[in-house]
Design an enzyme around this catalytic site. Sequence first.
Site, PDB file in Angstrom:
ATOM      1  N   THR A 189      38.753 -59.533  38.020  1.00  0.00           N
ATOM      2  CA  THR A 189      37.566 -58.615  37.540  1.00  0.00           C
ATOM      3  C   THR A 189      36.803 -58.495  38.799  1.00  0.00           C
ATOM      4  OG1 THR A 189      36.280 -60.560  36.879  1.00  0.00           O
ATOM      5  CG2 THR A 189      37.327 -59.189  35.095  1.00  0.00           C
ATOM      6  N   GLU A 334      39.241 -57.042  30.974  1.00  0.00           N
ATOM      7  CA  GLU A 334      39.699 -58.088  29.937  1.00  0.00           C
ATOM      8  C   GLU A 334      40.389 -57.553  29.004  1.00  0.00           C
ATOM      9  OE1 GLU A 334      36.995 -58.167  31.676  1.00  0.00           O
ATOM     10  OE2 GLU A 334      36.158 -60.024  31.981  1.00  0.00           O
ATOM     11  N   LYS A 443      14.183 -55.107  28.652  1.00  0.00           N
ATOM     12  CA  LYS A 443      13.258 -55.739  27.513  1.00  0.00           C
ATOM     13  C   LYS A 443      11.972 -55.461  27.727  1.00  0.00           C
ATOM     14  CE  LYS A 443      17.370 -58.674  26.796  1.00  0.00           C
ATOM     15  NZ  LYS A 443      18.240 -59.470  27.658  1.00  0.00           N
ATOM     16  N   TRP A 448      14.376 -53.356  23.243  1.00  0.00           N
ATOM     17  CA  TRP A 448      15.340 -52.861  24.347  1.00  0.00           C
ATOM     18  C   TRP A 448      14.964 -51.302  24.568  1.00  0.00           C
ATOM     19  CZ3 TRP A 448      20.420 -55.910  23.142  1.00  0.00           C
ATOM     20  CH2 TRP A 448      20.085 -57.242  22.967  1.00  0.00           C
TER      21      TRP A 448
HETATM   22  P1  AMP Z   1      36.010 -53.398  34.486  1.00  0.00           P
HETATM   23  O1  AMP Z   1      36.549 -54.726  33.926  1.00  0.00           O
HETATM   24  O2  AMP Z   1      35.755 -53.672  36.224  1.00  0.00           O
HETATM   25  O3  AMP Z   1      36.873 -52.072  34.168  1.00  0.00           O
HETATM   26  O4  AMP Z   1      34.616 -53.323  34.108  1.00  0.00           O
HETATM   27  C1  AMP Z   1      34.455 -53.154  32.717  1.00  0.00           C
HETATM   28  C2  AMP Z   1      33.044 -52.685  32.302  1.00  0.00           C
HETATM   29  O5  AMP Z   1      32.798 -51.083  32.856  1.00  0.00           O
HETATM   30  C3  AMP Z   1      32.628 -52.509  30.626  1.00  0.00           C
HETATM   31  O6  AMP Z   1      32.461 -53.965  30.157  1.00  0.00           O
HETATM   32  C4  AMP Z   1      31.614 -51.452  30.609  1.00  0.00           C
HETATM   33  O7  AMP Z   1      30.147 -52.023  30.936  1.00  0.00           O
HETATM   34  C5  AMP Z   1      31.762 -50.532  31.830  1.00  0.00           C
HETATM   35  N1  AMP Z   1      32.486 -49.307  31.267  1.00  0.00           N
HETATM   36  C6  AMP Z   1      33.611 -49.045  31.120  1.00  0.00           C
HETATM   37  N2  AMP Z   1      33.945 -47.923  30.762  1.00  0.00           N
HETATM   38  C7  AMP Z   1      32.855 -47.315  30.235  1.00  0.00           C
HETATM   39  C8  AMP Z   1      32.353 -46.265  29.775  1.00  0.00           C
HETATM   40  N3  AMP Z   1      33.359 -45.342  29.426  1.00  0.00           N
HETATM   41  N4  AMP Z   1      31.094 -45.968  29.785  1.00  0.00           N
HETATM   42  C9  AMP Z   1      30.160 -46.886  29.992  1.00  0.00           C
HETATM   43  N5  AMP Z   1      30.444 -48.269  30.722  1.00  0.00           N
HETATM   44  C10 AMP Z   1      31.903 -48.320  30.790  1.00  0.00           C
END
Ligand code: AMP
Length: 547
Positions: A189, A334, A443, A448
């Site tokens: 990640t 994940e 917050k 929120w």
């Molecule tokens: P990653 O594991 O690097 O792909 O990041 C995942 C995170 O990206 C998610 O938990 C979200 O916070 C953000 N994310 C992914 N897709 C979207 C989306 N369409 N809109 C807003 N946030 C997103």
Amino acid sequence: MLGLMQPHPLMISSILTHAARHHAKAEVISRTHEGETHRYTWADVERRSRRLVRVLQKLGVGAQDRVGTLAWNGYRHLEVYYATPGMQAICHTINPRLHPDDIAYIVNHAQDKVLFVDTSFAPLVTAIAPHIKDNVRAVVMLSDAANMPEVTLAPGMTLHCYDTLLDGSDDDHTWTSFDENTASALCYTSGTTGRPKGVLYSHRSTTLHAMTIAMPDVMCMHATSRILPVVPMFHVNAWGIPYATAMTGAALVLPGRHLDGASMANILNTERVSMTCGVPTVWLGLLQHLRSSGETLTATKRIMTGGSAAPPLLIEAFRDEYNVIVEHGWGMTELSPVGTYNAPKPDQAGLTGDEFVRHTLKQGRILPGLDMKIVDGDGKELPWDGVAFGDLMVRGPWVTSAYYGDEPGSALEPDGWFATGDVATIDPDGFMEITDRSKDVIKSGGEWISSITLENIAVSHPDVAEAAVIAARHPKWDERPLLLVVARPGHTVDPASVLGVYEGKVAKWWLPDQVLVVAELPHTATGKLQKMTLRTQYRDHYMTESA
Ligand code: AMP
């Protein structure tokens, strides 16, 4: 009583052999670094992947060994994608945009035995070689002999040329079957906090995920589709597209390293790409290029956007100016990564105008096979009314249960759900909308405020190119929103006018207390806003002011 169906395991090699046998002529097209176009077919990918298995064996790779890649989207990378799991090894894609220290950490944590490296990362691999020499035995440059770059490795490591190795090997490997739960790929990640953590996929999770993302209400792939993943193959398996295209016989177009607006418009049009997938930043770049050059998109009908929230402007501009539908998906490393996709149900199919845009901003419905819920701070499930927002939890066969090296199940809540770290609403029709990352939500006086909502409104201002809202500490309200904006080239931002666009769109107490105009905003290695850096820098902005 057990069912009486054949117990064939779900194998990644079966996806490839299906493509080779039933879609032998379907194309795989790659833009090379030199700007040339390499074309071959799914049958060629299968044949060369068998050769690559023999190469890997000669390099000493065995079952469950990790094979690292530092590479852009291209055909040689695709062959590594299939050869490694096909021989029971694990394809470990590494994000080359990370800091070299993090890359060395990841390579050592995964104990990669061999690295496959794009020529553009020759200086990077030279720099980290002394730090990875205890694990990495061989470095294979993804190149032909004529374009081999200068690389200096540490003693004990050997350097190879990909094409030379393949030319000297046989394609007599036969794909075998084994337990479908065997690990197939590893991806760390982005790690906005702490060290990156590894997510370990299996043949089963990968196959189920690929089948599902190909469905009509997700990426809608056909044998006649031509799909271009802008999302890198080093980021969560390019959202599963290299597998789903092989499964459906769609043509796969791999763009290489040049992802600017002009390069994108060129490849989308010349390769008649019907659908393309990537993060909003890439689409904003493409939009700017189309507007300034006067070019149009001649074949592309759909853009899937994900990775971070899509601004309304993106959806409106592509629809109104280019007749292209922008579709929103959500996921995370994940989750393999796709979790939700915004395709209409009958009630949403006829939406037009602002209602359409408002609905398209939602991240969408859960994919079949997964389940989701939102919970409050005590873990109590919240209603699906489109208003209540809480922590988003998911579960299903392509959701991780533990990070690489940790105990099975250790990433889960006691009730077996995975906490995504996102905060969301779910409407009565089951459309989920991310309102924030749990650590980014503001917050204010116990209530929120969604930073994403405020950012989306800010970028609708004609002078604003990019916006970030962070929670700044406040003497009275605990936290208050602080808006940071970057001006569009050639424009000047008037803070009062930016605050004016919020009029009637959010409650008064949601309004950012201040707007700061900055030259640029920091981004993570995957192109997301690096809010942690901004928080460190601006967290005490209001405290200092009131003092
Ligand atoms: P990653 O594991 O690097 O792909 O990041 C995942 C995170 O990206 C998610 O938990 C979200 O916070 C953000 N994310 C992914 N897709 C979207 C989306 N369409 N809109 C807003 N946030 C997103």
